[in-house]
Design an enzyme around this catalytic site. Structure first.
Site, PDB file in Angstrom:
ATOM      1  CG  HIS A 206      -0.213   0.332   2.502  1.00 48.24           C
ATOM      2  ND1 HIS A 206       0.559  -0.585   3.134  1.00 48.24           N
ATOM      3  CD2 HIS A 206      -0.130   1.458   3.230  1.00 48.24           C
ATOM      4  CE1 HIS A 206       1.087  -0.049   4.224  1.00 48.24           C
ATOM      5  NE2 HIS A 206       0.688   1.198   4.304  1.00 48.24           N
TER       6      HIS A 206
HETATM    7  C1  UD1 Z   1      -2.122   5.384   6.091  1.00 45.67           C
HETATM    8  C2  UD1 Z   1      -0.825   5.864   6.759  1.00 45.67           C
HETATM    9  C3  UD1 Z   1       0.250   4.805   6.595  1.00 45.67           C
HETATM   10  C4  UD1 Z   1      -0.225   3.461   7.081  1.00 45.67           C
HETATM   11  C5  UD1 Z   1      -1.516   3.108   6.380  1.00 45.67           C
HETATM   12  C6  UD1 Z   1      -2.062   1.783   6.838  1.00 45.67           C
HETATM   13  C7  UD1 Z   1      -0.408   8.287   6.718  1.00 45.67           C
HETATM   14  C8  UD1 Z   1       0.385   9.356   6.069  1.00 45.67           C
HETATM   15  N1  UD1 Z   1      -0.332   7.088   6.134  1.00 45.67           N
HETATM   16  O1  UD1 Z   1      -1.856   5.261   4.702  1.00 45.67           O
HETATM   17  O2  UD1 Z   1       1.380   5.179   7.366  1.00 45.67           O
HETATM   18  O3  UD1 Z   1       0.766   2.499   6.814  1.00 45.67           O
HETATM   19  O4  UD1 Z   1      -2.483   4.135   6.645  1.00 45.67           O
HETATM   20  O5  UD1 Z   1      -3.217   1.434   6.160  1.00 45.67           O
HETATM   21  O6  UD1 Z   1      -1.043   8.523   7.711  1.00 45.67           O
HETATM   22  N2  UD1 Z   1      -9.137   4.858   1.823  1.00 45.67           N
HETATM   23  C9  UD1 Z   1     -10.363   4.223   1.758  1.00 45.67           C
HETATM   24  N3  UD1 Z   1     -10.944   3.846   2.931  1.00 45.67           N
HETATM   25  C10 UD1 Z   1     -10.373   4.066   4.134  1.00 45.67           C
HETATM   26  C11 UD1 Z   1      -9.150   4.730   4.193  1.00 45.67           C
HETATM   27  C12 UD1 Z   1      -8.536   5.107   3.019  1.00 45.67           C
HETATM   28  O7  UD1 Z   1     -10.894   3.992   0.690  1.00 45.67           O
HETATM   29  O8  UD1 Z   1     -10.971   3.684   5.170  1.00 45.67           O
HETATM   30  C13 UD1 Z   1      -8.473   5.238   0.552  1.00 45.67           C
HETATM   31  C14 UD1 Z   1      -8.785   6.637   0.115  1.00 45.67           C
HETATM   32  O9  UD1 Z   1      -8.859   6.632  -1.252  1.00 45.67           O
HETATM   33  C15 UD1 Z   1      -7.550   7.404   0.552  1.00 45.67           C
HETATM   34  C16 UD1 Z   1      -6.445   6.379   0.408  1.00 45.67           C
HETATM   35  O10 UD1 Z   1      -7.079   5.124   0.719  1.00 45.67           O
HETATM   36  O11 UD1 Z   1      -7.333   8.546  -0.217  1.00 45.67           O
HETATM   37  C17 UD1 Z   1      -5.285   6.602   1.329  1.00 45.67           C
HETATM   38  O12 UD1 Z   1      -5.706   6.738   2.701  1.00 45.67           O
HETATM   39  P1  UD1 Z   1      -4.789   7.568   3.746  1.00 45.67           P
HETATM   40  O13 UD1 Z   1      -5.355   7.457   5.102  1.00 45.67           O
HETATM   41  O14 UD1 Z   1      -4.536   8.919   3.213  1.00 45.67           O
HETATM   42  O15 UD1 Z   1      -3.403   6.832   3.665  1.00 45.67           O
HETATM   43  P2  UD1 Z   1      -3.046   5.272   3.642  1.00 45.67           P
HETATM   44  O16 UD1 Z   1      -2.425   4.954   2.335  1.00 45.67           O
HETATM   45  O17 UD1 Z   1      -4.170   4.435   4.106  1.00 45.67           O
END
Ligand code: UD1
Length: 363
Positions: A206
């Site tokens: 991821h």
């Molecule tokens: C976040 C953390 C990362 C951690 C990871 C574990 C930061 C900078 N990054 O990354 O350190 O390893 O979580 O999972 O805090 N999304 C969904 N549903 C959700 C959450 C996210 O669809 O419940 C999608 C959205 O499109 C979003 C993307 O995933 O834009 C990224 O989510 P985000 O929380 O920004 O970062 P992660 O890649 O999940």
């Protein structure tokens, strides 16, 4: 009464706060309030973990959701400030390195509220990783820094953090792993997927550096295509990676891999069950490098660096980056029985949360 705010935001936070919250409620003079920022919000990225980890429902849910780093961090800060103003806690506890960790610690110190950072001191020395910025920032402003491995002590000393703030306590994530081992063994996920023990590789992927870049993503897919010829691959997919597969038009390539099972993100217990009897793990996660080291399962980490060097120095972890040939050759070594053996790092014994609560409150 000592009022504490425990913060969670994203998936890797839940298994770290769960043992701390469980330890705190044992004491009548400690009142822990659980705040969920809502950084992760999908049922499978959040609620499932609360159920699996037997956590109480959050007392406060900030509902911030996904956005750019600046917007997400800013939204968390605005909402969290109101929580602190209303509840006036004595201490805020943050874990790990996600945006919620940095945002909430910054709000707390500016209101004069003490901050405890659990999993402090880890450094990848790669400032292109958002987590590295979150770690540096949170450690610089925290009052209590709880460290999981020796490298954390060295890093914090070099950065000029006072020794008196730093405590080597072990790893709360391993507390959860140990606490839930028996329950995870009851999961029926392997039967559902028709898997025998040690007959499959488990993949998680991821990191923006891997999945937001088409070229890197394709190099990894090249490796998966070669590995699936030799062993079944189980791939519970993170929403970020799912989104990017679609955006890059890679669905067909994934569909063509008949020996790769792509599935929705798994809950904690199902994932732990699969982890326990995987032949090996391919990951770019932080925590999974440590869980595999604890379990003695070979781990190939698809990153150029790690902030968790103990997993490479004394654990079962090997850094393979996104180098197709290297991934394949290390996978082949494992499949031919020449896997790296490791040992469990000091204090990863299931008692970290107790040490933390003892140190904070002289329990
Ligand atoms: C976040 C953390 C990362 C951690 C990871 C574990 C930061 C900078 N990054 O990354 O350190 O390893 O979580 O999972 O805090 N999304 C969904 N549903 C959700 C959450 C996210 O669809 O419940 C999608 C959205 O499109 C979003 C993307 O995933 O834009 C990224 O989510 P985000 O929380 O920004 O970062 P992660 O890649 O999940």
């Amino acid at each position: 009464m000592i009022k504490i705010v425990n913060v969670v935001g994203a998936r890797p936070n839940f298994m770290k706060i769960a043992p701390i919250q469980r330890e705190m409620v044992k004491y009548k003079h400690i009142e822990p309030l659980l705040v969920h920022t809502g950084q992760h919000y999908d049922e499978r990225m959040s609620k499932l973990f609360f159920d699996d980890l037997e956590m109480p429902k959050p007392d406060i849910y900030l509902n911030v959701g996904s956005a750019s780093h600046a917007v997400q961090t800013a939204k968390i800060m605005i909402e969290f400030e109101q929580v602190l103003l209303e509840h006036q806690p004595h201490l805020v506890v943050v874990v790990g390195d996600v945006n919620s960790t940095a945002a909430c610690s910054l709000v707390a110190v500016k209101l004069g509220i003490k901050v405890a950072h659990v999993e402090a001191g880890l450094r990848s020395f790669d400032r292109t990783m958002p987590e590295e910025i979150n770690r540096l920032l949170t450690d610089a402003i925290s009052d209590f820094l709880f460290v999981t491995e020796q490298s954390g002590l060295v890093n914090l000393k070099r950065e000029g953090i006072l020794d008196s703030k730093v405590h080597f306590v072990g790893h709360v994530m391993i507390d959860s792993l140990i606490h839930f081992t028996k329950k995870a063994a009851l999961s029926t996920i392997k039967q559902t997927l028709g898997l025998a023990d040690h007959s499959y590789a488990l993949i998680t992927l991821h990191r923006p550096g891997n999945v937001d870049n088409r070229e890197n993503f394709c190099k990894l897919l090249n490796a998966f295509e070669l590995i699936e010829r030799d062993i079944k691959i189980i791939f519970p997919i993170h929403p970020r990676s799912k989104k990017m597969i679609k955006e890059f038009g890679l669905e067909e390539r994934i569909d063509r891999m008949n020996n790769l099972i792509l599935m929705e993100p798994l809950g904690y217990l199902d994932f732990m069950n699969l982890l326990h009897s995987a032949r090996f793990v391919l990951t770019d996660s932080g925590g999974i490098q440590e869980e595999t080291t604890y379990l003695g399962i070979p781990c190939l980490t698809m990153r150029e660096n790690t902030e968790r060097p103990v997993t490479v120095e004394s654990g079962t972890n090997i850094l393979v980056g996104s180098n197709t040939d290297l991934i394949l050759s290390e996978a082949k070594k494992i499949l031919s029985g020449n896997e790296k053996k490791g040992k469990i790092p000091p204090l990863w014994d299931g008692k970290a949360a107790k040490r933390i609560v003892d140190l904070l409150f002289n329990c």
